[in-house]
Enzyme design. Structure first.
Site, PDB file in Angstrom:
ATOM      1  N   ASP A 109      -0.284 -44.468 -20.321  1.00 51.46           N
ATOM      2  CA  ASP A 109      -0.031 -44.969 -21.673  1.00 51.46           C
ATOM      3  C   ASP A 109       1.355 -45.617 -21.769  1.00 51.46           C
ATOM      4  O   ASP A 109       2.251 -45.293 -20.993  1.00 51.46           O
ATOM      5  CB  ASP A 109      -0.150 -43.804 -22.667  1.00 51.46           C
ATOM      6  CG  ASP A 109      -0.342 -44.279 -24.093  1.00 51.46           C
ATOM      7  OD1 ASP A 109      -0.651 -45.470 -24.297  1.00 51.46           O
ATOM      8  OD2 ASP A 109      -0.177 -43.456 -25.011  1.00 51.46           O
ATOM      9  N   ASN A 122     -10.840 -48.171 -27.097  1.00 53.92           N
ATOM     10  CA  ASN A 122      -9.991 -49.340 -26.835  1.00 53.92           C
ATOM     11  C   ASN A 122     -10.682 -50.672 -27.159  1.00 53.92           C
ATOM     12  O   ASN A 122     -10.025 -51.723 -27.207  1.00 53.92           O
ATOM     13  CB  ASN A 122      -9.476 -49.341 -25.386  1.00 53.92           C
ATOM     14  CG  ASN A 122      -8.436 -48.272 -25.099  1.00 53.92           C
ATOM     15  OD1 ASN A 122      -8.375 -47.708 -24.012  1.00 53.92           O
ATOM     16  ND2 ASN A 122      -7.587 -47.971 -26.081  1.00 53.92           N
TER      17      ASN A 122
END
Ligand code: IPE
Ligand code: IPE
Ligand code: MG
Length: 262
Positions: free
Chosen positions: A37, A85
């Site tokens: 991330d 996502n």
């Protein structure tokens, strides 16, 4: 670890080999899972577009795969793209898919040479067909490899994985005339995308976020969690080694008492 792998590790820069020397190779985490991330924040801090962060993250993937395989880790699972996502702008999604293809094009030979077996965790349907084709080629090419398993979680959702497992179990029950009366933990584990692999011992998340974001919910029940403020594109072999070292200092209790009974 083979002498070849050891010498490759010893050939690393000094600070790094210092860390390697402190690691107990007999007590490595067997399975490491990483939530990669912070690519967007890495880019924003440099006044670059988010996609520049994703591009820079590919180098961190390369280094992480290499060091885990050299150390002799059984499985490495990288969270590359979640089912959530798809909410991102189309150009960012396209870039991520393009980078995946580029990664395979550049790295597949090396992955294969290192005897790594690639697996994809997640559903293929929504992935663009040209990406699927490259993935299938890569899966096929590495299918017989016997070294580290590299799981790429792609269009992945842990809840979907569990729903898939329960449905597969239901199918199996119907097939045997509903003679099976109960679902066991073992049955669930055997129907997950990660079947056959040990559960992650170590879960790493970069960029400081303290959440699991729908990743391996079943499998991380007793994983040790290691979070770093470092954004994924800045994650290096040294961070990975540090995470393993810290992992080895943890006391895993599994609900029992510590070594000294406290
Ligand atoms: C991780 O970085 C990559 C993916 C989720 C695909 P992000 O893109 O989430 O970066 P931040 O969290 O916005 O910084
Ligand atoms: C998790 O990161 C998914 C991947 C690393 C692929 P996100 O950036 O999507 O997670 P949230 O939105 O911060 O929970
Ligand atoms: Mg993020």
């Amino acid at each position: 670890m083979s002498s070849l792998q050891l010498s490759a590790l010893r050939g690393t820069e000094e600070a790094e080999s210092d860390l390697v020397a402190q690691i107990d190779l007999a007590r490595l985490p067997r399975h490491i899972a990483i939530i990669m991330d912070g690519n967007g924040r890495w880019a924003r801090r440099r006044r670059l577009p988010r996609i520049a962060g994703h591009r820079a993250g590919a180098q961190a993937v390369r280094e992480t795969v290499e060091i885990c395989s050299q150390l002799g880790v059984t499985a490495l699972t990288l969270y590359a793209f979640s089912t959530e996502n798809w909410k991102r702008p189309q150009n960012e999604i396209d870039t991520l898919m393009g980078l995946l293809r580029e990664y395979l094009r550049k790295e597949l030979a090396e992955i294969h040479r290192n005897n790594i077996r690639l697996q994809i965790l997640g559903h293929y349907e929504q992935i663009p067909p040209e990406v699927c084709q490259d993935l299938e080629d890569a899966l096929q090419q590495t299918a017989q490899n016997t070294g580290m398993v590299l799981n790429v979680a792609l269009n992945y959702s842990a809840r979907t994985e569990l729903v898939d497992a329960f449905n597969a179990i239901l199918d199996r029950m119907r097939d045997n005339g509903n003679r099976t009366r109960e679902i066991t933990e073992q049955m669930i584990a055997e129907h997950l995308y990660t079947r056959g692999l040990p559960d992650p011992d170590l879960l790493i998340r970069t960029s400081g976020e303290m959440r699991v974001s729908n990743f391996l919910l079943w499998q991380i029940a007793y994983a040790e969690i290691w979070v770093t403020e470092t954004c994924w594109p800045d994650f290096t072999r040294r961070h990975l080694l540090q995470a393993i070292l810290d992992f080895q200092k943890r006391e895993r209790r599994y609900g029992g008492l510590g070594h000294n009974g406290a």
